[in-house]
Design an enzyme around this catalytic site. Structure first.
Site, PDB file in Angstrom:
ATOM      1  N   GLU A 123       0.151  49.958 -36.023  1.00 52.54           N
ATOM      2  CA  GLU A 123      -0.808  50.099 -34.938  1.00 52.54           C
ATOM      3  C   GLU A 123      -0.248  51.070 -33.897  1.00 52.54           C
ATOM      4  O   GLU A 123       0.944  51.001 -33.606  1.00 52.54           O
ATOM      5  CB  GLU A 123      -1.094  48.756 -34.262  1.00 52.54           C
ATOM      6  N   GLY A 256       6.564  44.234 -28.330  1.00 56.47           N
ATOM      7  CA  GLY A 256       7.085  42.876 -28.326  1.00 56.47           C
ATOM      8  C   GLY A 256       6.945  42.258 -29.703  1.00 56.47           C
ATOM      9  O   GLY A 256       7.892  41.709 -30.266  1.00 56.47           O
ATOM     10  N   ALA A 257       5.740  42.381 -30.253  1.00 51.76           N
ATOM     11  CA  ALA A 257       5.451  41.803 -31.561  1.00 51.76           C
ATOM     12  C   ALA A 257       4.192  42.453 -32.097  1.00 51.76           C
ATOM     13  O   ALA A 257       3.495  43.147 -31.372  1.00 51.76           O
ATOM     14  CB  ALA A 257       5.246  40.292 -31.431  1.00 51.76           C
ATOM     15  N   MET A 258       3.924  42.258 -33.382  1.00 52.90           N
ATOM     16  CA  MET A 258       2.743  42.876 -33.993  1.00 52.90           C
ATOM     17  C   MET A 258       2.078  41.900 -34.944  1.00 52.90           C
ATOM     18  O   MET A 258       2.725  41.331 -35.819  1.00 52.90           O
ATOM     19  CB  MET A 258       3.174  44.160 -34.729  1.00 52.90           C
ATOM     20  N   GLU A 259       0.759  41.776 -34.776  1.00 51.09           N
ATOM     21  CA  GLU A 259      -0.010  40.722 -35.434  1.00 51.09           C
ATOM     22  C   GLU A 259      -0.419  41.038 -36.866  1.00 51.09           C
ATOM     23  O   GLU A 259      -1.529  40.704 -37.269  1.00 51.09           O
ATOM     24  CB  GLU A 259      -1.250  40.417 -34.592  1.00 51.09           C
ATOM     25  N   ASN A 260       0.439  41.671 -37.676  1.00 48.47           N
ATOM     26  CA  ASN A 260       0.071  41.925 -39.071  1.00 48.47           C
ATOM     27  C   ASN A 260      -0.395  40.620 -39.718  1.00 48.47           C
ATOM     28  O   ASN A 260       0.269  39.597 -39.591  1.00 48.47           O
ATOM     29  CB  ASN A 260       1.273  42.450 -39.848  1.00 48.47           C
ATOM     30  N   GLU A 293       0.192  36.410 -30.786  1.00 53.84           N
ATOM     31  CA  GLU A 293       0.058  37.038 -32.113  1.00 53.84           C
ATOM     32  C   GLU A 293      -0.772  36.166 -33.043  1.00 53.84           C
ATOM     33  O   GLU A 293      -1.578  36.671 -33.826  1.00 53.84           O
ATOM     34  CB  GLU A 293       1.435  37.319 -32.723  1.00 53.84           C
ATOM     35  N   HIS A 296      -4.404  36.419 -32.569  1.00 53.94           N
ATOM     36  CA  HIS A 296      -4.937  37.624 -33.207  1.00 53.94           C
ATOM     37  C   HIS A 296      -5.331  37.388 -34.666  1.00 53.94           C
ATOM     38  O   HIS A 296      -6.120  38.158 -35.220  1.00 53.94           O
ATOM     39  CB  HIS A 296      -3.889  38.740 -33.216  1.00 53.94           C
ATOM     40  N   GLU A 315      -6.851  42.560 -27.180  1.00 57.33           N
ATOM     41  CA  GLU A 315      -5.646  42.258 -26.413  1.00 57.33           C
ATOM     42  C   GLU A 315      -5.933  41.349 -25.229  1.00 57.33           C
ATOM     43  O   GLU A 315      -5.152  40.452 -24.926  1.00 57.33           O
ATOM     44  CB  GLU A 315      -4.979  43.553 -25.959  1.00 57.33           C
TER      45      GLU A 315
END
Ligand SMILES: [Zn+2]
Length: 851
Positions: A123, A256-260, A293, A296, A315
C-alpha cells in the site's frame, strides 16, 4: 491515469522464487481475465520489473504478444497482441524478474543482524513493484500463491499454507486460494522466522511470527488479537473472513503496521512486548494498533474503497474503531484520553492555510501516499466519532453492519456508507457529514452565556479557525452543521448534557432556568471536532471548578485555550493560569496536554528572555509541579494505580526537561547506571524520561553504554528507546556520531527519519542535523522512504530561524520529495507562524512572570 474498466482480473496464479540472500527474485503469473470482446492490447502496472516471455490465450488458442510498450508516467506496460481476443474471458501468462528492493516498499529486504528477510509493503500502489498487476483497489481478484525458497526459510502469505514440497535444498510452499482481494493487500514474508503456538478466537487460529529468539514476547499480542477479534465479529455481525490470522513482526518496516488480509505485518515495537518492562503507554499503543489492523479485515479488506480518494474512510473508521473496541475491553485504560492526545496534531495541522479536506481527489500513487496523515486518520476518526455520537451507537452500528454486508468482497464509496446510515437512522446524514469531508479546516465555536427573562442560553458563533491571525474575514466566514454537545453544570445535582445541531453563524441554545446554570462547557467529552473558546465569565468559572470537567474536557480546554493563544484570540495569561491549577491534577494525560505547549514555550520563547526571566519561568513551573513530585517520589508505593505511575513519569519530564530542576536531573543521572545493569531497578514507566534526561546531560561513556544497550536490547521497545536517546546527547562530537550512525546498518531504514526528527527537536543538535541532511543527501535520501518523507519535512520548523526557512524552501525545490510536497508547504507556513507567535508571546510571558 486510471486503467480501463476491462480487462479485469479474476484470479492471479503466482509462482515466486524468493531467496532473501539474493538481491533479485523472479516470478511467473497466470492471470484469468474478464475482457471486452475484440481486445487488442492489455495495459497493466509494472515498475522496475523485467518482463520475460508473455503470452495470452482465448477460446481459440494462444495469442502472441507482438510488443510491449512502456508507459513510464502511468507506471504501466501495454502488451500489444498479435490479434484481437475473442469472447469475454482470456488468460495471460507472464514471467518476470525484479530486485529485492531496499526502500521498504514492494518486495523488499529487511535485515535483522546478519539475517536477511524478504517482506512486502504494497500500500498504496507498490504491488506493481512486486508483480505485474492491475494495481487499483477496485480490481479485486483471487490469489493462488506458491513460493520456492531454501528449506531453512519460512514463508507466510495471505492464505494458509496447505502443502510443502521439498526438492534438494529448496522447498515450495503452496497457499490456499484467497477470497477476492485488492492487490495492495497481498502479503509475503520469507526468511528464518519462528512462530508462536496458535491461539484460537472461535475457529480462527492466530499466530505471531518473528525473528528467532523473540517468540517469548508474543503473548500480549496474542491475547489482544484473540480478544478483539471476537469483539469485532460481534460488532460487524460477520465472522472473520480470512480463515487464519498471522501477525508478523518485520524487523524493518515503514509504517506502524499493515492490514494485509490474513497476514498483518507490524513494526516489531508494535507487536512484541515484555509485560515485565513495558510501559502502559506502549502497551495501550500495541493493543490499539493490533485492533486498528484487525478492524480493517472487514473495513478495508472485505469492503474496500473503490479508489484512493476514499482512503480516509478506511483509516478514519479503523482508527475510531480501535479506540471503541479497546475501550470496551479495558475501560480502565481510558483509551479516549489517548485519542484526545493523538488528535492534537490533527487540530494543529488543520488550522493551517495549507491543510486539506478529509476528502481529496487523488490522481496518482504519490498523492495517495501523501494522504496518510493526521487529517485522514485522526480528524477522520473524530468525524466518525461525532457522527456516531449524533446518531447514537446502536443506529450507527446497524448502518455499518448493513454497509459491510451489502458490499462484502467488493468495493464501495463513502456515499454507500452514508446511504446505509440514513436507512438505519431514518434521517438525512449526507447534508451533515458532507461539509466536514469536503471543506478543509474546522470551526471555532465562540461561546457566550446570555441570560434573559430568567432563562439561560448559550450564544454560539462559528467561523473557520486559522492559526494565523492575519487570515482575513472572508476566509473565516464559513459555516457548517455542528452536532454540538454541551455540559451544563447546575447549582445542585448532576450535570446535564444538552445536544444541539448548530447550523447558522450565530445561534442560541437554551440551557434552562438561569438560576440553575452554574456554568456550561461547549464541547462535552470533546465529542465534536471544534475549538471552543468560552467568554471570560465562563472561563473563570471553569478554571475554578476545573476538576468538575471530565478529564477529556480538561485536555480539550487546555488545547482550545492554547490554540486561542496561537491564533491571537486568547490571552497567554489565561492559559498560564490554567496551568497553575494542574499541580494536583491526577490524570497523566491532562498533564500531557499542557506538556506540548510548555515545551514550545521552553524551546521558542524562553531562550529569547533575559536570564532573569528565564529563571523565573523555570521557577514558576517548578513551583507548580515540584510539590506533586515530592509527594509521588521516585518509587511507586505497593499497589499503586497505573495513573499514578504514569503521572510520575510526566512530572519527571516537566521538571527535568522544562524546569531544568537540578534535583530531578541528578536523580535521573543517579538512576541510569543501575538501570543499565538491571532493568527491574526502575518502574517501567520511568524508563523513557530517565533514559532521555540522562542522555541530555550525558558524557561519551554513557553514549557508549547506550549504543551497546541498543545493540543487545532484549525488547524492541528497549532498542528504540536507546536508539532514539542517542539523538538527545548535547556534546557536538556525540551528535556527529549519531548522525554518522544514521547512515549505517546499525540504524534500520525504518528508524532513520524518526531519529533525525528527534535530533531536530534537540536544540543542541538541530543546526548540525540540518547541515548533515543537506551535505549527505545523496547517501541519506535512499534511507528516507516515501511514506516517511513527510515526517522528516514536518520536523524542520524546529530550526526556527528565517535563514533556515529559506534554506529548507530552496533545498527541497532542487531535491523534491513528491510524497512530502504538501508537508513542505505546511512546514514553511509553520516556520512563519512560529516566528510571529514568538514575537508576541515573549512580551506576554515576560509581563506574566513579572506580575
Ligand atoms: Zn489503517
Amino acid at each position: 491515469m486510471r486503467l480501463q474498466e476491462l480487462p479485469r482480473p479474476e484470479c492471479y496464479d503466482l509462482a515466486l522464487w524468493v531467496d532473501p540472500a539474493k538481491d533479485r527474485f523472479r516470478g511467473e503469473a497466470s492471470l484469468e481475465l474478464e475482457i471486452a470482446p475484440g481486445t487488442r492490447s492489455i495495459e497493466l502496472h509494472a515498475v522496475d520489473l523485467e518482463l520475460g516471455t508473455c503470452t495470452a490465450r482465448d477460446s481459440s488458442g494462444e495469442v502472441r504478444v507482438a510488443r510491449i510498450r512502456p508507459n513510464p508516467e502511468r507506471e504501466t506496460l501495454t502488451l500489444v497482441l498479435d490479434r484481437p481476443l475473442s469472447g469475454s474471458s482470456a488468460s495471460l501468462d507472464l514471467a518476470w524478474e525484479g530486485p529485492l528492493r531496499t526502500d521498504l516498499r514492494g518486495l523488499y529486504l529487511a535485515r535483522s543482524g546478519k539475517r536477511r528477510y524478504a517482506a512486502t509493503q504494497l500500500e498504496a500502489a507498490d504491488a506493481r513493484r512486486f508483480f505485474p498487476c492491475f494495481d487499483e483497489p477496485d480490481k479485486k481478484a483471487r490469489f493462488r500463491v506458491r513460493v520456492t525458497t531454501p528449506v531453512k526459510n519460512q514463508v507466510v502469505s495471505n492464505g494458509a499454507a496447505v502443502r510443502t514440497e521439498k526438492r534438494a535444498r529448496l522447498k515450495t510452499v503452496y497457499f490456499a486460494e484467497t477470497p477476492k482481494l485488492s492487490t495492495y493487500l497481498v502479503a509475503l514474508v520469507v526468511g528464518e522466522l519462528e512462530a508462536s503456538r496458535p491461539v484460537h478466537a472461535g475457529s480462527t487460529p492466530i499466530r505471531v511470527w518473528c525473528v528467532p529468539g523473540k517468540k517469548k514476547l508474543a503473548g500480549f499480542a496474542l491475547e489482544v488479537a484473540a480478544e478483539v477479534l471476537g469483539r469485532l465479529e460481534e460488532y460487524f455481525g460477520l465472522p472473520y473472513p480470512y480463515g487464519k490470522l498471522d501477525l508478523l513482526a518485520v524487523p524493518d518496516f515503514e509504517f506502524g503496521a499493515m492490514e494485509n488480509a490474513g497476514a498483518v505485518t507490524f513494526r516489531e515495537t508494535l507487536l512484541l512486548v515484555d509485560p515485565k518492562t513495558i510501559t502502559l503507554g506502549e502497551k495501550k499503543r500495541v493493543a490499539e494498533v493490533i485492533t486498528h489492523e484487525l478492524a480493517h479485515m472487514w473495513y478495508g479488506d472485505l469492503v474496500t474503497m473503490a479508489w484512493w480518494d476514499d482512503l480516509w474512510l478506511n483509516e478514519a473508521f479503523a482508527t475510531w474503531m480501535a479506540f471503541e473496541i479497546v475501550d470496551g475491553w479495558k475501560p480502565e485504560w481510558k483509551m479516549w484520553l489517548d485519542f484526545e492526545s493523538h488528535r492534537a496534531p490533527a487540530f494543529a495541522l488543520d488550522a493551517l492555510e495549507n491543510t486539506h479536506p478529509i476528502y481529496v481527489p487523488v490522481a496518482n500513487a504519490s498523492e495517495a501516499t501523501e494522504n496518510f496523515d493526521v487529517i485522514t486518520y485522526e480528524k477522520g476518526a473524530s468525524v466518525v466519532r461525532m457522527l456516531e455520537s449524533w446518531l447514537g451507537p446502536a443506529v450507527f452500528r446497524r448502518g455499518v453492519r448493513q454497509y459491510i454486508r451489502r458490499h462484502r468482497e467488493r468495493n464501495a464509496r463513502a456515499a454507500d456508507l452514508w446511504r446505509a446510515l440514513e436507512q438505519a437512522a431514518k434521517k438525512a446524514v449526507i447534508p451533515i457529514v458532507t461539509p466536514w469531508l469536503t471543506q478543509p479546516g474546522f470551526p471555532l465555536v465562540a461561546a457566550q452565556r446570555v441570560d434573559r427573562a430568567g432563562q439561560s442560553h448559550l450564544l454560539v458563533e462559528q467561523e473557520r479557525f486559522f492559526a494565523n491571525p492575519k487570515v482575513g474575514p472572508d476566509a473565516r466566514a464559513e459555516t457548517r452543521p455542528i452536532p454540538l454537545v454541551l455540559r451544563v453544570r447546575p447549582e445542585k445535582g448532576r450535570d446535564r448534557i444538552v445536544r444541539a445541531l448548530v447550523e447558522k453563524k450565530r445561534e442560541e441554545v437554551p440551557l434552562g432556568p438561569a438560576s440553575d446554570v452554574r456554568w456550561v462547557y461547549a464541547n462535552a467529552d470533546e465529542s465534536s471536532f471544534v475549538r471552543a473558546l468560552h467568554d471570560g465569565a465562563i472561563l473563570r468559572a471553569l478554571g475554578q471548578e476545573l476538576r468538575r470537567l471530565a478529564p477529556a474536557e480538561r485536555m480539550g480546554l487546555l488545547g482550545h485555550q492554547w490554540a486561542g493563544v496561537r491564533a491571537d484570540r486568547a490571552p497567554l495569561a489565561d492559559w498560564l493560569d490554567l496551568v497553575t491549577r494542574l499541580g494536583d491534577e491526577p490524570e497523566p494525560d491532562v498533564l500531557g496536554a499542557a506538556h506540548g505547549p510548555l515545551t514550545w514555550l521552553t524551546d521558542h520563547a524562553v531562550p529569547a528572555l533575559a536570564n532573569e526571566h528565564a529563571g523565573r519561568f523555570r521557577a514558576w513551573l517548578a513551583g507548580i509541579f515540584s510539590p506533586a513530585f515530592a509527594k509521588a517520589g521516585w518509587s511507586p508505593e505497593k499497589g499503586e494505580t497505573d495513573e499514578r505511575r504514569q503521572r510520575r513519569a510526566v512530572l519527571i519530564s516537566m521538571l527535568g526537561n522544562l524546569a531544568e530542576d537540578a534535583a530531578v536531573v541528578e536523580g535521573a543521572r543517579q538512576r541510569i547506571g543501575p538501570y543499565l545493569k538491571n532493568r527491574a531497578s526502575l518502574e517501567p514507566n520511568l524508563a523513557g524520561p530517565v533514559v532521555d534526561l540522562a542522555a541530555q546531560h550525558g558524557e561519551p561513556a554513557l553514549y557508549d553504554a547506550y549504543l551497546r544497550t541498543m545493540k543487545s536490547a532484549r525488547t524492541p521497545q528497549e532498542r528504540t528507546r536507546f536508539e532514539m536517546a542517542l539523538g538527545a546527547f548535547r556534546d557536538p562530537a556525540l551528535i556527529d556520531r549519531t548522525l554518522a550512525l544514521s547512515l549505517s546498518a546499525d540504524v534500520p531504514t525504518q528508524d532513520v527519519v524518526p531519529l533525525l526528527a528527534r535530533m531536530l527537536g534537540n536544540p543542541s543538535a538541530r543546526e548540525r542535523t540540518w547541515e548533515f541532511i543537506r551535505e549527505r543527501w545523496a547517501d541519506l535520501s535512499p534511507r528516507v522512504s516515501p511514506g516517511l518523507a513527510s515526517r522528516l519535512v514536518s520536523a524542520l520548523p524546529a530550526l526556527q530561524k528565517p535563514l533556515y526557512r529559506r534554506q529548507v524552501a530552496s533545498f527541497f525545490a532542487t531535491h523534491p520529495l513528491p510524497t512530502a510536497a504538501r508537508a513542505l508547504k505546511q512546514a514553511l507556513e509553520r516556520f512563519e507562524l512560529d516566528a510571529d507567535l514568538r514575537a508576541r508571546v515573549v512580551l506576554d510571558l515576560r509581563a506574566y512572570l513579572r506580575g
